[in-house]
Design a protein around this motif. Structure first.
Motif, PDB file in Angstrom:
ATOM      1  N   ALA A   1       0.850  -1.191  -0.018  1.00  0.00           N
ATOM      2  CA  ALA A   1      -0.042   0.036  -0.069  1.00  0.00           C
ATOM      3  C   ALA A   1       0.706   1.262  -0.042  1.00  0.00           C
ATOM      4  CB  ALA A   1      -0.925   0.055   1.153  1.00  0.00           C
ATOM      5  N   ARG A   2       1.939   1.086   0.774  1.00  0.00           N
ATOM      6  CA  ARG A   2       2.862   2.349   0.850  1.00  0.00           C
ATOM      7  C   ARG A   2       3.585   2.726  -0.545  1.00  0.00           C
ATOM      8  NH1 ARG A   2       6.223   0.809   5.400  1.00  0.00           N
ATOM      9  NH2 ARG A   2       7.880   0.146   3.963  1.00  0.00           N
ATOM     10  N   GLU A   3       3.991   1.482  -0.985  1.00  0.00           N
ATOM     11  CA  GLU A   3       4.643   1.622  -2.508  1.00  0.00           C
ATOM     12  C   GLU A   3       3.561   2.331  -3.414  1.00  0.00           C
ATOM     13  OE1 GLU A   3       6.421  -2.394  -2.826  1.00  0.00           O
ATOM     14  OE2 GLU A   3       8.250  -1.752  -1.833  1.00  0.00           O
ATOM     15  N   ALA A   4       2.471   1.732  -3.360  1.00  0.00           N
ATOM     16  CA  ALA A   4       1.608   2.134  -4.382  1.00  0.00           C
ATOM     17  C   ALA A   4       1.239   3.482  -4.396  1.00  0.00           C
ATOM     18  CB  ALA A   4       0.353   1.242  -4.251  1.00  0.00           C
ATOM     19  N   ALA A   5       1.188   4.117  -3.102  1.00  0.00           N
ATOM     20  CA  ALA A   5       0.882   5.455  -2.973  1.00  0.00           C
ATOM     21  C   ALA A   5       2.267   6.235  -2.861  1.00  0.00           C
ATOM     22  CB  ALA A   5       0.465   5.681  -1.492  1.00  0.00           C
ATOM     23  N   GLY A   6       3.393   5.685  -3.518  1.00  0.00           N
ATOM     24  CA  GLY A   6       4.598   6.378  -3.691  1.00  0.00           C
ATOM     25  C   GLY A   6       5.137   6.917  -2.520  1.00  0.00           C
ATOM     26  N   GLN A   7       4.950   6.438  -1.464  1.00  0.00           N
ATOM     27  CA  GLN A   7       5.627   6.950   0.037  1.00  0.00           C
ATOM     28  C   GLN A   7       6.728   6.246   0.619  1.00  0.00           C
ATOM     29  OE1 GLN A   7       1.995   6.877   2.443  1.00  0.00           O
ATOM     30  NE2 GLN A   7       1.051   8.512   1.603  1.00  0.00           N
ATOM     31  N   THR A   8       7.398   6.569   1.258  1.00  0.00           N
ATOM     32  CA  THR A   8       8.723   6.162   1.838  1.00  0.00           C
ATOM     33  C   THR A   8       8.338   6.426   3.421  1.00  0.00           C
ATOM     34  OG1 THR A   8      10.032   7.841   1.216  1.00  0.00           O
ATOM     35  CG2 THR A   8      10.105   5.816   0.003  1.00  0.00           C
ATOM     36  N   LEU A   9       8.992   5.485   4.386  1.00  0.00           N
ATOM     37  CA  LEU A   9       9.264   5.929   5.741  1.00  0.00           C
ATOM     38  C   LEU A   9      10.763   6.094   5.926  1.00  0.00           C
ATOM     39  CD1 LEU A   9       7.121   3.152   7.237  1.00  0.00           C
ATOM     40  CD2 LEU A   9       6.335   5.533   6.737  1.00  0.00           C
ATOM     41  N   ASP A  10      10.839   7.301   6.685  1.00  0.00           N
ATOM     42  CA  ASP A  10      12.139   7.394   7.109  1.00  0.00           C
ATOM     43  C   ASP A  10      12.343   7.485   8.674  1.00  0.00           C
ATOM     44  OD1 ASP A  10      14.644   8.664   7.483  1.00  0.00           O
ATOM     45  OD2 ASP A  10      14.246  10.603   6.890  1.00  0.00           O
ATOM     46  N   ASN A  11      12.002   6.295   9.138  1.00  0.00           N
ATOM     47  CA  ASN A  11      11.814   6.340  10.649  1.00  0.00           C
ATOM     48  C   ASN A  11      13.126   5.819  11.475  1.00  0.00           C
ATOM     49  OD1 ASN A  11       9.292   6.760   9.845  1.00  0.00           O
ATOM     50  ND2 ASN A  11       8.338   4.813  10.853  1.00  0.00           N
ATOM     51  N   LYS A  12      13.253   6.277  12.651  1.00  0.00           N
ATOM     52  CA  LYS A  12      14.368   5.833  13.476  1.00  0.00           C
ATOM     53  C   LYS A  12      14.035   5.531  14.691  1.00  0.00           C
ATOM     54  CE  LYS A  12      17.681   8.117  10.941  1.00  0.00           C
ATOM     55  NZ  LYS A  12      17.118   8.032   9.603  1.00  0.00           N
ATOM     56  N   LEU A  13      14.401   4.075  15.051  1.00  0.00           N
ATOM     57  CA  LEU A  13      14.202   3.689  16.589  1.00  0.00           C
ATOM     58  C   LEU A  13      15.270   4.509  17.541  1.00  0.00           C
ATOM     59  CD1 LEU A  13      12.815   1.846  18.755  1.00  0.00           C
ATOM     60  CD2 LEU A  13      14.423  -0.056  17.546  1.00  0.00           C
ATOM     61  N   ILE A  14      14.768   5.419  17.989  1.00  0.00           N
ATOM     62  CA  ILE A  14      15.903   6.085  18.924  1.00  0.00           C
ATOM     63  C   ILE A  14      16.518   5.247  20.199  1.00  0.00           C
ATOM     64  CG2 ILE A  14      16.229   8.267  20.330  1.00  0.00           C
ATOM     65  CD1 ILE A  14      15.502   8.822  17.064  1.00  0.00           C
TER      66      ILE A  14
ATOM     67  N   ASP B   1      11.180   4.684  22.153  1.00  0.00           N
ATOM     68  CA  ASP B   1      11.000   6.115  21.387  1.00  0.00           C
ATOM     69  C   ASP B   1      11.261   5.952  19.833  1.00  0.00           C
ATOM     70  OD1 ASP B   1      10.305   7.311  23.502  1.00  0.00           O
ATOM     71  OD2 ASP B   1      12.470   7.768  24.111  1.00  0.00           O
ATOM     72  N   ILE B   2      10.340   6.542  19.022  1.00  0.00           N
ATOM     73  CA  ILE B   2      10.597   6.236  17.581  1.00  0.00           C
ATOM     74  C   ILE B   2      10.173   7.617  16.813  1.00  0.00           C
ATOM     75  CG2 ILE B   2       9.469   5.109  15.458  1.00  0.00           C
ATOM     76  CD1 ILE B   2       8.924   2.676  17.120  1.00  0.00           C
ATOM     77  N   ALA B   3      11.268   7.993  15.835  1.00  0.00           N
ATOM     78  CA  ALA B   3      11.044   9.211  15.195  1.00  0.00           C
ATOM     79  C   ALA B   3      10.426   8.728  13.934  1.00  0.00           C
ATOM     80  CB  ALA B   3      12.239   9.979  14.996  1.00  0.00           C
ATOM     81  N   ALA B   4       9.167   9.170  13.558  1.00  0.00           N
ATOM     82  CA  ALA B   4       8.528   8.590  12.269  1.00  0.00           C
ATOM     83  C   ALA B   4       8.173   9.617  11.152  1.00  0.00           C
ATOM     84  CB  ALA B   4       7.346   7.839  12.696  1.00  0.00           C
ATOM     85  N   VAL B   5       8.780   9.532  10.239  1.00  0.00           N
ATOM     86  CA  VAL B   5       8.376  10.386   8.730  1.00  0.00           C
ATOM     87  C   VAL B   5       8.024   9.678   7.870  1.00  0.00           C
ATOM     88  CG1 VAL B   5       9.762  11.962   7.474  1.00  0.00           C
ATOM     89  CG2 VAL B   5      10.286  12.071   9.978  1.00  0.00           C
ATOM     90  N   THR B   6       7.048  10.110   7.341  1.00  0.00           N
ATOM     91  CA  THR B   6       6.482   9.629   5.952  1.00  0.00           C
ATOM     92  C   THR B   6       6.680  10.588   5.006  1.00  0.00           C
ATOM     93  OG1 THR B   6       4.952   8.394   7.144  1.00  0.00           O
ATOM     94  CG2 THR B   6       4.535   8.675   4.787  1.00  0.00           C
ATOM     95  N   ARG B   7       7.391  10.188   3.930  1.00  0.00           N
ATOM     96  CA  ARG B   7       7.654  10.979   2.621  1.00  0.00           C
ATOM     97  C   ARG B   7       6.789  10.746   1.410  1.00  0.00           C
ATOM     98  NH1 ARG B   7      12.152  14.028   3.806  1.00  0.00           N
ATOM     99  NH2 ARG B   7      13.510  13.193   5.618  1.00  0.00           N
ATOM    100  N   ASP B   8       6.487  11.786   0.707  1.00  0.00           N
ATOM    101  CA  ASP B   8       5.880  11.448  -0.577  1.00  0.00           C
ATOM    102  C   ASP B   8       6.935  11.153  -1.846  1.00  0.00           C
ATOM    103  OD1 ASP B   8       7.007  13.872  -1.465  1.00  0.00           O
ATOM    104  OD2 ASP B   8       5.098  15.013  -1.686  1.00  0.00           O
ATOM    105  N   LYS B   9       6.382  10.770  -2.740  1.00  0.00           N
ATOM    106  CA  LYS B   9       7.286  10.251  -4.024  1.00  0.00           C
ATOM    107  C   LYS B   9       8.326  11.157  -4.298  1.00  0.00           C
ATOM    108  CE  LYS B   9       3.953  11.230  -7.633  1.00  0.00           C
ATOM    109  NZ  LYS B   9       4.209  12.882  -7.724  1.00  0.00           N
ATOM    110  N   ASP B  10       8.163  12.683  -3.870  1.00  0.00           N
ATOM    111  CA  ASP B  10       9.143  13.353  -4.498  1.00  0.00           C
ATOM    112  C   ASP B  10      10.100  13.858  -3.071  1.00  0.00           C
ATOM    113  OD1 ASP B  10       8.033  13.865  -6.986  1.00  0.00           O
ATOM    114  OD2 ASP B  10       6.581  15.346  -5.903  1.00  0.00           O
TER     115      ASP B  10
END
Length: 152
Positions: A65-78, A104-113
């Motif tokens: 689903a994430r790939e189909a939406a062109g999204q990537t996760l830039d998460n870090k387990l702190i 503690d998790i830093a979570a970022v979702t990025r779009d295809k760009d």
């Protein structure tokens, strides 16, 4: 440890003399980190190795689903602040041990760009997860599989 947890750990240890609670917890902690990082990066091979079929299917579907939406996760387990056995049972030949992880998790979702569409790497969020690991105590393999994930 609570009495029910102690009883479960004792039952598992008597069915599997190689069971070592300290080693199990260290392994579970390592698996937690590996599964999260594999999920975040879309590494299906690692997930298939560490998870049972149902959990793998769930993670794989979310990656699709994430790939189909062109999204990537830039998460870090702190950091993993706490981890402890939440429950332990022996059901026939299957040992199941649930571990509560507080991290503690830093979570970022990025779009295809590559633009951030959710989250922040500067803002770690506390996550409470209960992950259940299982293995057949008669198996020659010492490997445990992640067979259930819940929020704590």
């Amino acid at each position: 440890m609570m009495p029910a947890v102690e009883r479960g750990v004792r039952e598992i240890a008597s069915a599997d003399p190689r069971f070592d609670i300290t080693a199990f917890l260290e392994g579970a902690k390592g698996a937690y980190r590996m599964v999260l990082e594999a999920f975040w990066s879309g590494d299906r091979e690692t997930l298939k190795e560490l998870c049972d079929d149902d959990v793998y299917a769930s993670f794989s579907g979310a990656i699709d689903a994430r790939e189909a939406a062109g999204q990537t996760l830039d998460n870090k387990l702190i950091r993993i602040e706490d981890f402890r056995i939440h429950s332990a049972t022996l059901d026939g030949r299957t040992a199941r041990v649930a571990v509560l992880f507080v991290s503690d998790i830093a979570a970022v979702t990025r779009d295809k760009d590559g633009h951030v569409i959710a989250g922040s790497l500067d803002d770690a969020v506390e996550s409470r997860d209960i992950w259940t690991f299982s293995r057949d105590v008669t198996s020659a393999s010492p490997e445990w599989k992640l067979d259930e994930t819940d929020e704590g």
